[in-house]
Design a protein around this motif. Structure first.
Motif, PDB file in Angstrom:
ATOM      1  N   ARG A  90       0.840  -1.298   0.030  1.00 10.37           N
ATOM      2  CA  ARG A  90       0.208   0.028   0.022  1.00 10.37           C
ATOM      3  C   ARG A  90       0.892   1.230   0.039  1.00 10.37           C
ATOM      4  O   ARG A  90       0.524   2.230  -0.290  1.00 10.37           O
ATOM      5  N   GLY A 143      -8.622 -11.923   5.088  1.00 17.93           N
ATOM      6  CA  GLY A 143      -8.322 -10.712   5.644  1.00 17.93           C
ATOM      7  C   GLY A 143      -8.009 -10.847   7.039  1.00 17.93           C
ATOM      8  O   GLY A 143      -8.756 -11.499   7.804  1.00 17.93           O
ATOM      9  N   PHE A 145      -7.742  -8.068  10.848  1.00 11.33           N
ATOM     10  CA  PHE A 145      -7.861  -6.777  11.531  1.00 11.33           C
ATOM     11  C   PHE A 145      -7.347  -6.959  12.988  1.00 11.33           C
ATOM     12  O   PHE A 145      -7.723  -7.871  13.688  1.00 11.33           O
ATOM     13  N   HIS A 162     -15.743  -3.849   6.841  1.00 12.53           N
ATOM     14  CA  HIS A 162     -14.883  -3.556   6.486  1.00 12.53           C
ATOM     15  C   HIS A 162     -13.752  -4.664   6.078  1.00 12.53           C
ATOM     16  O   HIS A 162     -12.749  -4.606   5.237  1.00 12.53           O
ATOM     17  N   LEU A 163     -13.932  -5.654   7.061  1.00 18.22           N
ATOM     18  CA  LEU A 163     -12.800  -6.743   7.094  1.00 18.22           C
ATOM     19  C   LEU A 163     -13.293  -7.446   5.943  1.00 18.22           C
ATOM     20  O   LEU A 163     -12.297  -8.002   5.128  1.00 18.22           O
ATOM     21  N   LYS A 166     -11.687  -5.831   2.919  1.00 22.02           N
ATOM     22  CA  LYS A 166     -10.111  -6.074   2.856  1.00 22.02           C
ATOM     23  C   LYS A 166      -9.892  -7.332   2.283  1.00 22.02           C
ATOM     24  O   LYS A 166      -8.851  -7.403   1.762  1.00 22.02           O
ATOM     25  N   SER A 171     -19.146  -6.099   1.032  1.00 22.67           N
ATOM     26  CA  SER A 171     -19.241  -5.936   2.184  1.00 22.67           C
ATOM     27  C   SER A 171     -20.545  -6.510   2.580  1.00 22.67           C
ATOM     28  O   SER A 171     -20.628  -6.695   3.909  1.00 22.67           O
TER      29      SER A 171
END
Length: 189
Positions: A90, A143, A145, A162-163, A166, A171
């Motif tokens: 990123r 993913g 978090f 959001h996870l 990712k 979503s």
């Protein structure tokens, strides 16, 4: 969730210094700092997974880590500090100018534990905001978090949405084959 015995203040300070030295070594030599385990205390030689998060002025600058213990903790921290600085896709690699501004955070992970869930609503009921780190797997999608993400996403539904994104899933996606694991962390700052 079993928690690994907390490290002493001196051990925590050593790991932060090790992470910083690994980043400096990366700037000078293009690789993580080699770690000599022989003189280290047992706690720093135990197999444990870690994540290293880099920030500048409170803004994310890199984060890389291991989800499962596969090497000694000191080696894991040195390798992940290097990876966070130079291999996080990123961000561009950290520069010599940025290095003194880096704020380092090390998260020591407990072993992930499978969650037994009946539905998305059941998962949301079981989540412990501020406590749980999550790994979500669905086929080739994966993913995670860290628990620190709860600071930005304090509501379980937002955290999970959001996870999933990712992990490369829509979503609003859900299936009975989703696997979810939780883990805890000890944070060193």
């Amino acid at each position: 969730m079993s928690c690994t015995e907390p490290l002493s203040q001196a051990q925590r300070a050593y790991l932060l210094d090790l992470a910083r030295r690994s980043i400096r070594h990366g700037l000078e030599h293009g690789s993580a700092l080699p770690v000599d385990l022989d003189p280290m205390e047992t706690a720093l030689r135990r197999q444990q997974a870690s994540f290293v998060t880099l920030e500048i002025s409170g803004t994310l600058r890199g984060c890389m880590g291991s989800l499962e213990a596969h090497r000694p903790l000191a080696e894991d921290v040195a390798a992940n500090a290097y990876a966070a600085a130079f291999r996080d896709p990123r961000f561009p690699p950290v520069t010599t100018r940025e290095e003194p501004e880096l704020e380092l955070h090390i998260s020591l992970l407990t072993a992930p534990e499978a969650m037994h869930i009946e539905s998305e609503a059941d998962l949301l009921r079981q989540l412990r905001p501020g406590v749980d780190g999550l790994i979500l797997r669905e086929g080739a999608h994966r993913g995670t978090f860290l628990p620190a993400v709860w600071e930005d996403l304090p509501f379980p539904a937002d955290f999970l949405r959001h996870l999933k994104a990712k992990a490369g899933l829509p979503s609003d996606y859900w299936s009975d084959s989703i696997e979810v694991f939780r883990y805890g962390t000890q944070v060193i700052e």
